[in-house]
Design a protein around this motif. Sequence first.
Motif, PDB file in Angstrom:
ATOM      1  N   VAL A   1       0.868  -1.175   0.000  1.00 55.65           N
ATOM      2  CA  VAL A   1       0.000   0.000   0.000  1.00 55.65           C
ATOM      3  C   VAL A   1       0.907   1.228   0.000  1.00 55.65           C
ATOM      4  CG1 VAL A   1      -1.767   1.283   1.247  1.00 55.65           C
ATOM      5  CG2 VAL A   1      -1.818  -1.228   1.225  1.00 55.65           C
ATOM      6  N   GLY A   2       0.779   2.041  -1.032  1.00 53.93           N
ATOM      7  CA  GLY A   2       1.666   3.190  -1.185  1.00 53.93           C
ATOM      8  C   GLY A   2       0.920   4.509  -1.161  1.00 53.93           C
ATOM      9  N   HIS A   3       1.497   5.472  -0.508  1.00 51.80           N
ATOM     10  CA  HIS A   3       0.945   6.832  -0.470  1.00 51.80           C
ATOM     11  C   HIS A   3       1.988   7.801  -1.012  1.00 51.80           C
ATOM     12  CE1 HIS A   3      -0.964  10.514   0.758  1.00 51.80           C
ATOM     13  NE2 HIS A   3       0.059  10.809   1.568  1.00 51.80           N
ATOM     14  N   VAL A   4       1.593   8.603  -1.979  1.00 54.65           N
ATOM     15  CA  VAL A   4       2.490   9.609  -2.552  1.00 54.65           C
ATOM     16  C   VAL A   4       2.128  10.964  -1.970  1.00 54.65           C
ATOM     17  CG1 VAL A   4       3.277  10.734  -4.659  1.00 54.65           C
ATOM     18  CG2 VAL A   4       2.757   8.283  -4.675  1.00 54.65           C
ATOM     19  N   HIS A   5       3.093  11.589  -1.325  1.00 46.99           N
ATOM     20  CA  HIS A   5       2.855  12.896  -0.708  1.00 46.99           C
ATOM     21  C   HIS A   5       3.677  13.970  -1.403  1.00 46.99           C
ATOM     22  CE1 HIS A   5       6.795  12.730   1.280  1.00 46.99           C
ATOM     23  NE2 HIS A   5       6.511  11.462   1.573  1.00 46.99           N
ATOM     24  N   VAL A   6       3.352  15.217  -1.117  1.00 45.64           N
ATOM     25  CA  VAL A   6       4.072  16.325  -1.739  1.00 45.64           C
ATOM     26  C   VAL A   6       5.509  16.323  -1.233  1.00 45.64           C
ATOM     27  CG1 VAL A   6       2.023  17.742  -2.051  1.00 45.64           C
ATOM     28  CG2 VAL A   6       3.332  17.905   0.089  1.00 45.64           C
ATOM     29  N   PRO A   7       6.464  16.720  -2.076  1.00 48.19           N
ATOM     30  CA  PRO A   7       7.859  16.745  -1.629  1.00 48.19           C
ATOM     31  C   PRO A   7       8.158  17.973  -0.782  1.00 48.19           C
ATOM     32  CG  PRO A   7       7.717  17.484  -3.899  1.00 48.19           C
ATOM     33  CD  PRO A   7       6.322  17.081  -3.504  1.00 48.19           C
ATOM     34  N   ALA A   8       9.248  17.893  -0.074  1.00 45.52           N
ATOM     35  CA  ALA A   8       9.717  19.079   0.647  1.00 45.52           C
ATOM     36  C   ALA A   8      10.200  20.111  -0.357  1.00 45.52           C
ATOM     37  CB  ALA A   8      10.847  18.693   1.607  1.00 45.52           C
ATOM     38  N   TRP A   9      10.330  21.355   0.081  1.00 46.79           N
ATOM     39  CA  TRP A   9      10.798  22.412  -0.809  1.00 46.79           C
ATOM     40  C   TRP A   9      12.181  22.078  -1.348  1.00 46.79           C
ATOM     41  CZ3 TRP A   9       9.014  25.806   3.688  1.00 46.79           C
ATOM     42  CH2 TRP A   9       7.656  26.122   3.525  1.00 46.79           C
ATOM     43  N   PRO A  10      12.439  22.329  -2.635  1.00 46.76           N
ATOM     44  CA  PRO A  10      13.740  21.980  -3.207  1.00 46.76           C
ATOM     45  C   PRO A  10      14.886  22.819  -2.661  1.00 46.76           C
ATOM     46  CG  PRO A  10      12.419  23.230  -4.786  1.00 46.76           C
ATOM     47  CD  PRO A  10      11.515  22.903  -3.626  1.00 46.76           C
TER      48      PRO A  10
ATOM     49  N   ALA B   1      -7.513  -3.689   8.542  1.00 46.30           N
ATOM     50  CA  ALA B   1      -7.430  -4.439   9.797  1.00 46.30           C
ATOM     51  C   ALA B   1      -8.065  -5.822   9.692  1.00 46.30           C
ATOM     52  CB  ALA B   1      -8.098  -3.649  10.918  1.00 46.30           C
ATOM     53  N   ASP B   2      -9.056  -5.964   8.798  1.00 49.08           N
ATOM     54  CA  ASP B   2      -9.735  -7.257   8.688  1.00 49.08           C
ATOM     55  C   ASP B   2      -9.073  -8.189   7.681  1.00 49.08           C
ATOM     56  OD1 ASP B   2     -10.414  -5.632   6.531  1.00 49.08           O
ATOM     57  OD2 ASP B   2     -12.341  -6.642   6.233  1.00 49.08           O
ATOM     58  N   VAL B   3      -7.998  -7.741   7.053  1.00 53.46           N
ATOM     59  CA  VAL B   3      -7.300  -8.559   6.049  1.00 53.46           C
ATOM     60  C   VAL B   3      -6.131  -9.251   6.728  1.00 53.46           C
ATOM     61  CG1 VAL B   3      -6.037  -8.550   3.861  1.00 53.46           C
ATOM     62  CG2 VAL B   3      -7.975  -6.991   4.197  1.00 53.46           C
ATOM     63  N   ARG B   4      -6.232 -10.557   6.884  1.00 51.04           N
ATOM     64  CA  ARG B   4      -5.206 -11.309   7.606  1.00 51.04           C
ATOM     65  C   ARG B   4      -4.567 -12.405   6.761  1.00 51.04           C
ATOM     66  NH1 ARG B   4      -5.770  -9.568  12.739  1.00 51.04           N
ATOM     67  NH2 ARG B   4      -7.814  -8.788  13.388  1.00 51.04           N
ATOM     68  N   ASP B   5      -5.086 -12.582   5.545  1.00 48.53           N
ATOM     69  CA  ASP B   5      -4.583 -13.666   4.704  1.00 48.53           C
ATOM     70  C   ASP B   5      -3.731 -13.171   3.542  1.00 48.53           C
ATOM     71  OD1 ASP B   5      -6.766 -12.417   3.557  1.00 48.53           O
ATOM     72  OD2 ASP B   5      -7.482 -14.222   2.541  1.00 48.53           O
ATOM     73  N   VAL B   6      -3.406 -11.878   3.542  1.00 48.98           N
ATOM     74  CA  VAL B   6      -2.587 -11.294   2.472  1.00 48.98           C
ATOM     75  C   VAL B   6      -1.423 -10.537   3.107  1.00 48.98           C
ATOM     76  CG1 VAL B   6      -2.517  -9.632   0.575  1.00 48.98           C
ATOM     77  CG2 VAL B   6      -4.539 -11.068   0.877  1.00 48.98           C
ATOM     78  N   PRO B   7      -0.175 -10.838   2.728  1.00 47.47           N
ATOM     79  CA  PRO B   7       0.965 -10.085   3.268  1.00 47.47           C
ATOM     80  C   PRO B   7       0.966  -8.647   2.740  1.00 47.47           C
ATOM     81  CG  PRO B   7       1.693 -11.623   1.572  1.00 47.47           C
ATOM     82  CD  PRO B   7       0.248 -11.919   1.816  1.00 47.47           C
ATOM     83  N   VAL B   8       1.040  -7.678   3.642  1.00 47.43           N
ATOM     84  CA  VAL B   8       0.920  -6.268   3.261  1.00 47.43           C
ATOM     85  C   VAL B   8       2.075  -5.464   3.836  1.00 47.43           C
ATOM     86  CG1 VAL B   8      -0.576  -4.241   3.219  1.00 47.43           C
ATOM     87  CG2 VAL B   8      -1.604  -6.523   3.360  1.00 47.43           C
ATOM     88  N   GLU B   9       2.622  -4.578   2.998  1.00 41.72           N
ATOM     89  CA  GLU B   9       3.609  -3.597   3.446  1.00 41.72           C
ATOM     90  C   GLU B   9       3.055  -2.201   3.170  1.00 41.72           C
ATOM     91  OE1 GLU B   9       8.031  -5.299   3.140  1.00 41.72           O
ATOM     92  OE2 GLU B   9       7.079  -4.992   1.175  1.00 41.72           O
ATOM     93  N   TYR B  10       3.552  -1.207   3.896  1.00 43.45           N
ATOM     94  CA  TYR B  10       3.077   0.168   3.755  1.00 43.45           C
ATOM     95  C   TYR B  10       4.274   1.079   3.520  1.00 43.45           C
ATOM     96  CZ  TYR B  10      -1.118  -1.864   5.786  1.00 43.45           C
ATOM     97  OH  TYR B  10      -2.221  -2.665   6.025  1.00 43.45           O
ATOM     98  N   VAL B  11       4.217   1.870   2.447  1.00 38.40           N
ATOM     99  CA  VAL B  11       5.333   2.751   2.115  1.00 38.40           C
ATOM    100  C   VAL B  11       4.789   4.097   1.659  1.00 38.40           C
ATOM    101  CG1 VAL B  11       6.832   0.843   1.421  1.00 38.40           C
ATOM    102  CG2 VAL B  11       5.425   1.983  -0.289  1.00 38.40           C
ATOM    103  N   SER B  12       5.617   5.101   1.759  1.00 33.67           N
ATOM    104  CA  SER B  12       5.267   6.426   1.242  1.00 33.67           C
ATOM    105  C   SER B  12       6.425   6.935   0.396  1.00 33.67           C
ATOM    106  CB  SER B  12       4.962   7.402   2.378  1.00 33.67           C
ATOM    107  OG  SER B  12       6.110   7.601   3.194  1.00 33.67           O
ATOM    108  N   ALA B  13       6.100   7.845  -0.514  1.00 30.31           N
ATOM    109  CA  ALA B  13       7.115   8.417  -1.399  1.00 30.31           C
ATOM    110  C   ALA B  13       6.717   9.841  -1.737  1.00 30.31           C
ATOM    111  CB  ALA B  13       7.257   7.578  -2.667  1.00 30.31           C
ATOM    112  N   ALA B  14       7.708  10.651  -2.047  1.00 30.34           N
ATOM    113  CA  ALA B  14       7.454  12.054  -2.376  1.00 30.34           C
ATOM    114  C   ALA B  14       7.508  12.261  -3.881  1.00 30.34           C
ATOM    115  CB  ALA B  14       8.489  12.945  -1.688  1.00 30.34           C
ATOM    116  N   HIS B  15       6.537  12.991  -4.398  1.00 27.86           N
ATOM    117  CA  HIS B  15       6.545  13.356  -5.819  1.00 27.86           C
ATOM    118  C   HIS B  15       5.511  14.459  -6.040  1.00 27.86           C
ATOM    119  CE1 HIS B  15       6.715  13.035 -10.173  1.00 27.86           C
ATOM    120  NE2 HIS B  15       7.755  12.224 -10.019  1.00 27.86           N
TER     121      HIS B  15
END
Length: 302
Positions: A36-45, A76-90
């Motif tokens: 599960v991936g979330h893309v957030h705004v980047p920090a100021w350059p 929370a109700d999903v127990r039969d699927v391996p899940v990772e959580y990551v975020s990235a800036a763009h």
Amino acid sequence: MKIDQILAGFIPGGRGQDGLRLAVLLARQTGARLTVGHVHVPAWPTPGPGRIDAEWRTYVAEQAAHTLEQARNAMADVRDVPVEYVSAAHRGSGRGLVQLAGRIGADVVVVGSAPGGGRGRIRIGSTADQLLHTSPVPVALAPRGYGEERPPGIERLTVAYRRDPASDEAVRQAFALAARTGASLRLITIVLSGGRPAKVEEEMLGRLRERVAADLEEISRRHGDVQVEVNVLEGRNVATALSRIDCEDSILICASSETGPLRRVFLGDTSLKIIRSAPCPVMMLPRNPPKKSGSAGKHEKP
């Protein structure tokens, strides 16, 4: 079609839930890992004055962490699927998901419908638009409200077929996915009525039905024993034609336009209309390069 790693783009709200639900069904039936991936705004350059830059970075990090926590709660109700959580800036959420998909080796990217669309339909927003014009892997779109319906599984794969090399490849991949998931397979061809005399129209439809059936029979011989249904859908527009079939517990698979770049998803006019009219999830496949002569895809061309 190889689906060992799925990336689900998540944002808070109903569309995030819709995408998650479709991603879970795909992961469950293919045995794939889910990220599960979330893309957030980047920090100021460039650094800001005083402590503003540091405060902004902290705020962005906290918001991203909070969003991923919402995703965990939704799963929370999903127990039969391996899940990772990551975020990235763009700066672009769709392009950020493309980069994240490449980083984790995702085989498909899943997102929900943009706000403002009708229930049970897909609306293409900026995120999906970027994905549908740049992704090198299939993009699956969940209709609005899909997460609330909680379908038990994907029972049938429906392929929009137009008798060209790209669609032949889509059918080949659908056969492989059907064999892996246990889903049945349906091939549809959409014929738009043009106001021709009824006799001429019926003759054209008759020839088209025969041609599609012959094509599918040939493909069936090459790709194994999978239950197949064939439908020629007629209507004055794509929405009317698609309304003539039952799409419950199905996902609709479409090939990219042949005018698009290789190894990218690229929408043609008909594909766009199918996405907007489909009453079920839609998966768009990227345009692949032609197979070498002598392979199963020897009839393909760029």
